[in-house]
Design an enzyme around this catalytic site. Structure first.
Site, short mmCIF file in Angstrom:
data_model
loop_
_atom_site.label_atom_id
_atom_site.label_comp_id
_atom_site.label_asym_id
_atom_site.label_seq_id
_atom_site.Cartn_x
_atom_site.Cartn_y
_atom_site.Cartn_z
N PHE A 1 -9.12 -8.70 0.18
CA PHE A 1 -9.14 -7.61 -0.79
C PHE A 1 -9.64 -8.07 -2.16
CE2 PHE A 1 -5.02 -9.70 -0.85
CZ PHE A 1 -4.90 -10.05 -2.18
N GLY A 2 -9.59 -9.37 -2.42
CA GLY A 2 -9.94 -9.88 -3.74
C GLY A 2 -8.88 -10.86 -4.22
N ARG A 3 -8.61 -10.83 -5.53
CA ARG A 3 -7.68 -11.79 -6.12
C ARG A 3 -6.60 -11.08 -6.92
NH1 ARG A 3 -10.54 -17.06 -8.41
NH2 ARG A 3 -11.36 -17.88 -6.46
N LEU B 1 -2.48 -15.83 -8.57
CA LEU B 1 -1.28 -15.77 -7.72
C LEU B 1 -1.63 -15.82 -6.24
CD1 LEU B 1 0.71 -12.95 -9.58
CD2 LEU B 1 1.16 -15.40 -9.63
N GLY B 2 -2.80 -15.30 -5.88
CA GLY B 2 -3.18 -15.27 -4.48
C GLY B 2 -4.55 -14.66 -4.32
N GLY C 1 -7.42 -13.03 -1.06
CA GLY C 1 -7.60 -12.62 0.33
C GLY C 1 -8.84 -11.77 0.45
N ASP D 1 0.13 0.13 6.26
CA ASP D 1 -0.07 -1.33 6.29
C ASP D 1 1.24 -2.06 5.97
OD1 ASP D 1 -1.57 -3.55 6.82
OD2 ASP D 1 -2.51 -3.65 4.84
#
Length: 659
Positions: free
Chosen positions: A350-352, A345-346, A348, A465
């Protein structure tokens, strides 16, 4: 013709006389019964009444077929029943069930999630419901002040219990309280009694086979005549929510103006056995001849050890409390087809994040696979599990559970089919435009979620955040705040400890860079930047033409001075929109973005402003921009900041009532 008229009149008199009699019945199993069923409720071949099955987000109801006529002062009544809750996944399942007395047997308008199949968003808590219920709740929902995820409650017209207690019973022999696990797969017996003279409701619970305890689990003084109408229906209601469970009733008796007849436990149907399919598979493996078993067993052992190593997981002391919400790596691996790229799905820093379908329940989930190299390491992972593992709010992304395997950290969320808000604001034509009504609803939804975190939770939760990419949209485009990896918790009445400065540029309150201390007001600052982002369709900080940076809040202030606010509104909002409402949100954004904490409103005040229940204070534009004041504060020009503060507080104040 006359005879037919007399016959019809006689029939009406007969029905009325029957309805006025004291109702009494006993079901030792439900084979051949004429209960009124709806939803997924069914009667099994062996006589079990099954309110819900292993299907998520479903509800079921079962009512005695004839209405019960209570007197004008509400008659005394007594009922007892035997029930069992069997979750599909051990420790997690369903929303629970309830014994209910309702003015109607049609509860089809109820919702199949946290409302136990009794209410919906519009009627929950209203006196016009005229509903009395005894809930057996297996989900902790802070919104309804639940004690834990295993409690019994007396509910009048609402899911917020008038009185509740941890599930259990007072053992007469041991003279002590004994806990009961509602989802233990074991049958339990309940007695519900109401005395009209004393106006007292008593609820007693015990394991099947034990005598009724002398001391009830719950005893509550309440006059049910203000709730129950003369004619009411009695029965059961249940819902599954995201994690399915089977809610069974094995037997039931009821009596108006008297003690309910005893249930013959020897005649009750048997509950389904646990893991019968698994046992059948095991038997097929271990039954071959001794020699063949000796030869073949080496291969299965090798495969088993290899699979165990492949799916090996970690378990530490802090996880014991959250154990029921832990998924096996095997299930998550299967849910994502081995974390296949097609399910991505995405991704970044942070990971996947992968889309997955859990193998048994078929529930759609989003699985965040935290990168081994991510800054969002074990500390943030633990923070996310601890902070939102127990939070329940319609504007927060629900965390279902987690998994740890060697260096991998995995979080399992409710799947949000419409993705993140930033995709709608910045992806051009890839996503449809959001109109103002949709955007305003998202703003109010995120505000409601933040109010819950700051003031309504057991502990204060600071998100740290808040931004468009961390706001996800469900199937109805409701905004839900997610990604709690930076969140911190502390007790009400205390202050958060000083931490490292964490967050995203453009959303960080000026005091964070100076003191490192987060507070609800630092979240308010970020929420101000978020509102500007939604209204203007621009990021809080953008690169300028000559290498400098454009600060959105300063840009809005400049347009405010020039009277050209319409020029700062997102051009994608092409339809006619209420400029007064947009101006209110922009003004509120500036209040929330005040560089000094004392000049910002609380989230409770923000909600009052957004709902129109409180007028905004006057906002006078000064000659100095917010960005410059933030720089001064960062450089520790404290004396100037404090003198400037006294001027600003006269022009921008959220503390003055009635302005």
């Amino acid at each position: 013709m006359l005879n037919k008229t007399y016959a019809f009149a006689f029939l009406l008199l007969y029905i009325a006389s029957c309805a006025s009699q004291d109702v009494e019945f006993t079901f030792n199993g439900f084979t051949g019964s004429s209960l009124m069923l709806d939803g997924v409720a069914s009667i099994e071949s062996n006589g079990l009444l099954r309110l819900t099955n292993n299907t998520s987000r479903k509800m079921g109801h079962a009512f005695y077929p004839s209405p019960v006529r209570f007197s004008s002062n509400t008659s005394s009544f007594s009922t007892t029943f035997v029930f069992a809750i069997i979750p599909e996944k051990s420790g997690i399942g369903g929303q629970g069930m309830a014994f209910v007395i309702s003015p109607t047997n049609d509860l089809s308008m109820a919702m199949a999630t946290e409302y136990l199949g009794l209410f919906n968003k519009s009627n929950e808590g209203k006196a016009t419901n005229h509903i009395f219920a005894v809930e057996f709740d297996t989900i902790q929902n802070d919104e309804y002040e639940d004690k834990n995820n295993n409690h019994v409650g007396i509910n009048i017209n609402s899911l917020t219990s008038n009185q509740s207690e941890f599930a259990g019973y007072y053992d007469d022999d041991l003279d002590s309280f004994q806990n009961l696990n509602l989802m233990s797969h074991k049958a339990m017996q309940v007695w519900v009694e109401y005395e009209s003279e004393d106006k007292e409701i008593k609820i007693t619970l015990s394991p099947v086979g034990k005598s009724k305890p002398k001391k009830p689990l719950l005893s509550y003084k309440f006059d049910l005549s203000v709730v129950l109408k003369n004619t009411m229906y009695i029965g059961f209601s249940s819902s599954t929510g995201s994690f399915p469970a089977s809610h069974y009733i094995l037997g039931w008796s009821f009596k108006l103006n008297g003690t309910a007849p005893s249930i013959d436990l020897s005649k009750l149907p048997e509950l389904p056995r646990r893991n019968t399919k698994e046992w059948s598979k095991v038997l097929k493996i271990i039954l071959p001849s001794a020699f063949a078993a000796f030869v073949l067993i080496c291969v299965p052992i090798f495969i088993y050890m290899r699979r165990q190593f492949k799916y090996a997981e970690l378990l530490e002391d802090w996880e014991v409390e959250f154990g029921p919400h832990r998924f096996s790596y095997k299930d998550l691996h299967q849910a994502t087809n081995g974390f296949n790229e097609k399910e991505l799905l995405g991704a970044g820093g942070f990971g996947r994040v992968y889309k997955g379908v859990l193998p048994v329940s078929k529930l759609e989930v989003a699985i965040k696979q935290v990168s081994r190299d991510s800054k969002q390491g074990m500390k943030q992972f633990v923070a996310e599990v601890v902070s939102i593992g127990r939070l329940r709010h319609r504007n927060l992304v629900q965390l279902f559970g987690y998994c740890r395997r060697r260096g991998e950290l995995l979080l399992v969320y409710d799947y949000m089919p419409n993705g993140s808000l930033d995709q709608y604001l910045y992806s051009g034509h890839e996503k449809p435009n959001l109109n103002w009504i949709q955007r305003f609803k998202i703003i109010k939804g995120v505000a409601a979620g933040l109010l819950y975190l700051h003031e309504e939770c057991e502990k204060v939760v600071i998100h740290r955040d808040i931004k468009a990419s961390n706001v996800l949209l469900d199937s109805e485009l409701n905004g839900r705040l997610g990604d709690f990896g930076l969140a911190i918790l502390y007790d009400h009445g205390t202050e958060a400890e000083i931490t490292n400065v964490s967050g995203t540029m453009g959303y960080l309150a000026p005091e964070l860079t100076r003191t490192g201390k987060a507070s609800p007001l630092t979240d308010v600052f970020a929420f101000g930047a978020f509102m500007l982002e939604v209204v203007c369709g621009r990021r809080p900080v953008e690169p300028g033409a000559q290498g400098d940076r454009i600060v959105l809040v300063d840009l809005v202030l400049e347009h405010w001075k020039q009277g050209s606010l319409v020029d700062i509104v997102d051009p994608q909002l092409r339809e006619t929109y209420p400029m007064e409402e947009i101006e209110m949100v922009l003004k509120l954004s500036l209040l929330c973005s005040h560089p000094l904490p004392g000049g910002r409103p609380t989230m409770q005040q923000v909600m009052q402003y957004l709902e129109g229940g409180k007028p905004l204070p006057d906002l006078m534009v000064t000659s100095m921009n917010y960005g410059m004041l933030a720089v001064l504060q960062k450089e520790e020009f404290d004396s100037f900041v404090m003198s400037y503060s006294s001027q600003m507080m006269t022009s921008i104040s959220t503390q003055s009532e009635g302005r």
